[in-house]
Enzyme design. Structure first.
Site, short mmCIF file in Angstrom:
data_model
loop_
_atom_site.label_atom_id
_atom_site.label_comp_id
_atom_site.label_asym_id
_atom_site.label_seq_id
_atom_site.Cartn_x
_atom_site.Cartn_y
_atom_site.Cartn_z
N HIS A 266 1.62 2.40 -3.47
CA HIS A 266 0.59 3.29 -4.00
C HIS A 266 0.78 4.70 -3.45
CE1 HIS A 266 -1.81 0.30 -6.02
NE2 HIS A 266 -2.09 -0.37 -4.91
N GLU B 273 0.82 -1.21 0.00
CA GLU B 273 0.00 0.00 0.00
C GLU B 273 0.86 1.26 0.00
OE1 GLU B 273 -3.04 -0.04 -0.71
OE2 GLU B 273 -3.27 -2.21 -0.53
N HIS C 227 3.39 6.58 -5.25
CA HIS C 227 2.89 6.98 -6.56
C HIS C 227 2.14 8.31 -6.45
CE1 HIS C 227 1.18 5.15 -10.56
NE2 HIS C 227 1.95 6.20 -10.77
#
Length: 687
Positions: free
Chosen positions: A470, A467, A473
């Site tokens: 992400h 996670e 990102h």
């Protein structure tokens, strides 16, 4: 022409917490200042305000330009965005029946709101005109730099934003008129309501059954008797099949409506619509990948089953007549792991304390790779929706003058009403247009102990690293347009950075940093660390097969024609079995990771016909992991890619780009070529 603007909604009172941008750092939402009754008026006022903004763009008599069209659309919806961010965070992470009901009630209106934009041919024509201008400049000899009517250069990032907008308008049905357009609006509204309802029911069913959101709940490992394991698995498998949380009718209606909508839009089925906006491009490419992987995965699972059946037969807890089945898999796989590698969750748990994993593991790897630093902000955490949620500042380097990159929010504990699984979300999107920096959140579902430290399983550790991939990102987003920022990329690309980030959990220097005994502080013994790394493809037969089962169910439901969708809810189970059997999966031995009735990714979220994305992204992930170990080492022995050279290259060429350029172009920019599948096959033992 768009449908008429709805009746004017009273302006939001100045006393509303949503009336102006949040005053907390980087516009972190002030959850503590919001009462449930504040949300609906803000959502409705936000819809009205954005409809007025869209109308002004559509009716503008001026020639379309980047400023009066692209920028105007991208800036619209500020109030609505603030309100929905809070609503969705609260319904997904807290026990709020009042807000769950509100979300369901709002769903059709929000779908109609989105249609007001997507089906407005006037706004479409403005984007189309800009797109044609860009294309004409590219066809000139020599190629010209496109410039709009204001004299503003249309750079490559803006040109892509325009082209994607045109494609989305066309894919969403802007060309439809009359009864077809009316039917499309009705379908979208109904699907939105059904999806929200499915999410509510599946969450309640999960909590009522006392299981995780996926089929094979971890409690199967520690449940001693076969009969109790069978009962536990049956509770998991039967979610949504009857009673007050029955979701079968929703599954069938969603499948039928998506098939009908695809036909209206000129596609053979819904999976083709989804593929058209994805890296895969065609549903045939998706099917070819999935069907290629099934035979070796199922063969590996069958071989493992023989091993575990023999182990179960020798177990003194096994009663006469009891035979190995799917309920027994996790328990005896874990026993096999313990015997072969000397490790299991019980052995590792004292070395996997939550704070160490997060701060000395997840954060440590990010600092080594990207130079970023983390500084906890309990003053900001006090404004969150639960007392155990934490907030950190993320800076680009150390020191008081370091550039503030964004905020990271960690919500790690399970609570009543919280959706199952784990996820990342953006509470604030980065954008140079708006001047905003990112605020991202990771949500996990760890059991909070009544007292003492929180000890994790190895799967929990991988989830935390996943996670945070992400989150990176989103935190590294460096784009002009909010719609292209961070994780706003195709579904079959969005899982790629998170999967890459998992690899650092086992890196020797990272593992040595966080895997320390909770009582003594002693480092995880080298022998256990080596055994942990030496597992290779162990367990991948089951893991790959259960994943493929779910992905194939998703594709099967969404490649149906409207007339082929079953009419009787009793057909849901037989449809599942027939689909998996035809693909070569023995679902009596390896059930799918999610059955249709609790497959929230697909029937309650945004992964309809896109659950294949995880394996598609893993092709890039496995290939990139090889890059980190070779080219990405940057010449420093022993780093195995954990260095600033590799991290900065991955960040600058991929993570920061979002969808501002084709993700495959970004991939080639650091990898030097297209992704290859061989590393994935080797990783999962499928070659």
């Amino acid at each position: 022409m768009t449908e008429s603007t709805p009746a004017v909604v009273d302006a939001l009172p100045e006393t509303s917490p949503f009336a102006r941008p949040w005053e907390l750092d980087l516009e972190l939402p002030d959850f503590a200042a919001v009462a449930p009754a504040d949300i609906e008026p803000a959502v409705r006022a936000g819809m009205a305000a954005q409809r007025a903004e869209w109308e002004a763009i559509a009716a503008d008599p001026a020639v379309p330009t980047v400023e009066n069209t692209v920028a105007a659309v991208e800036r619209s919806g500020e109030l609505l965005g603030r309100a929905l961010t809070v609503l969705y965070a609260l319904t997904s992470a807290t026990d709020s029946p009042e807000l769950d009901a509100l979300e369901e009630n709002l769903a059709p209106d929000l779908a109609a709101h989105e249609d007001a934009y997507s089906l407005d041919e006037r706004i479409y024509r403005r984007f189309k005109a800009l797109d044609e201008q860009v294309r004409a400049a590219a066809q000139d000899t020599p190629a010209q730099t496109p410039v709009d009517a204001d004299g503003q250069v249309i750079d490559a990032e803006t040109a892509r934003c325009i082209r994607l907008a045109v494609e989305e308008f066309e894919r969403d049905g802007v060309a439809l008129t009359g009864p077809d357009a009316d039917r499309l609006r009705a379908i979208n509204a109904r699907l939105s309501a059904l999806s929200t309802r499915f999410g509510t029911l599946s969450t309640k069913a999960m909590h009522a059954a006392g299981v995780e959101n996926f089929t094979a709940t971890p409690a199967l490992v520690t449940t001693t008797t076969h009969a109790e394991r069978v009962a536990l698995l049956n509770r998991s498998l039967s979610r949504g099949l009857s009673g007050e949380y029955d979701t079968r009718a929703i599954v069938l209606e969603e499948a039928g409506l998506r098939a009908e909508r695809a036909r209206l839009l000129g596609y053979p089925h819904h999976a083709a619509v989804v593929a058209a906006e994805s890296a895969a491009r065609t549903s045939q490419a998706v099917s070819e990948l999935l069907t290629r992987l099934v035979p070796p995965a199922m063969a590996n699972a069958s071989r493992d089953a023989e091993t575990y059946a023999a182990r179960m037969a020798a177990d003194p807890d096994t009663l006469p007549g009891e035979a190995f089945g799917p309920a027994d898999w996790l328990r005896y796989e874990e026993a096999e792991r313990k015997e072969r590698f000397g490790i299991d969750d019980a052995t590792l748990a004292p070395y996997l304390e939550l704070n160490n994993v997060v701060e000395r593991g997840v954060f440590y790897a990010a600092t080594r790779l990207y130079g970023i630093t983390f500084h906890e902000r309990p003053d900001l955490a006090a404004h969150m929706y639960a007392p155990d949620v934490r907030v950190w500042e993320v800076r680009d380097s150390e020191g008081p003058d370091a550039h503030l990159l964004g905020l990271f929010v960690g919500d790690y504990y399970a609570r009543e009403g919280k959706h199952g699984g784990a996820w990342m979300d953006s509470l604030v999107e980065q954008s140079h247009l708006t001047g905003r920096r990112p605020v991202v959140i990771n949500c996990l579902n760890l059991t909070k102990p009544e007292a003492g430290p929180t000890l994790l399983t190895w799967d929990n550790v991988i989830t935390a690293f996943h996670e945070f991939g992400h989150a990176l990102h989103g935190l590294f987003a460096d784009t002009r347009w909010p719609s292209a920022s961070g994780t706003n990329v195709p579904r079959d690309v969005v899982e790629f950075p998170s999967q890459v980030n998992e690899k650092w959990a086992l890196h020797p220097q990272v593992l040595a940093s966080y895997a320390r005994h909770v009582d003594t502080g002693a480092q995880l013994p080298d022998s256990l660390a080596e055994q942990l790394r030496s597992q290779g493809a162990f367990g991948q037969g089951y893991a790959t097969t259960e994943y493929l089962g779910a992905a194939l169910l998703d594709q099967a439901w969404h490649t149906l024609r409207p007339e082929d969708v079953p009419a009787d809810v009793a057909a849901v189970e037989s449809f599942e079995h027939a689909t998996l059997s035809a693909a070569g999966i023995d679902d009596a031995l390896v059930p799918p990771r999610y059955r249709s009735t609790y497959f929230a990714h697909v029937f309650g979220g945004g992964y309809a016909a896109a659950y294949y994305a995880y394996i598609w992204s893993e092709v890039m992930d496995a290939d990139t992991t090889d890059w980190f170990r070779t080219d990405g080492e940057g010449g420093k022995e022993g780093d195995f890619g954990l260095n600033r050279w590799a991290g900065e290259r991955f960040r600058s060429e991929f993570l920061s780009r979002g969808d501002s350029r084709d993700p495959l172009v970004s991939y080639r920019a650091y990898r030097g070529r297209d992704p290859e599948i061989a590393p994935l096959l080797q990783r999962r033992g499928l070659n």
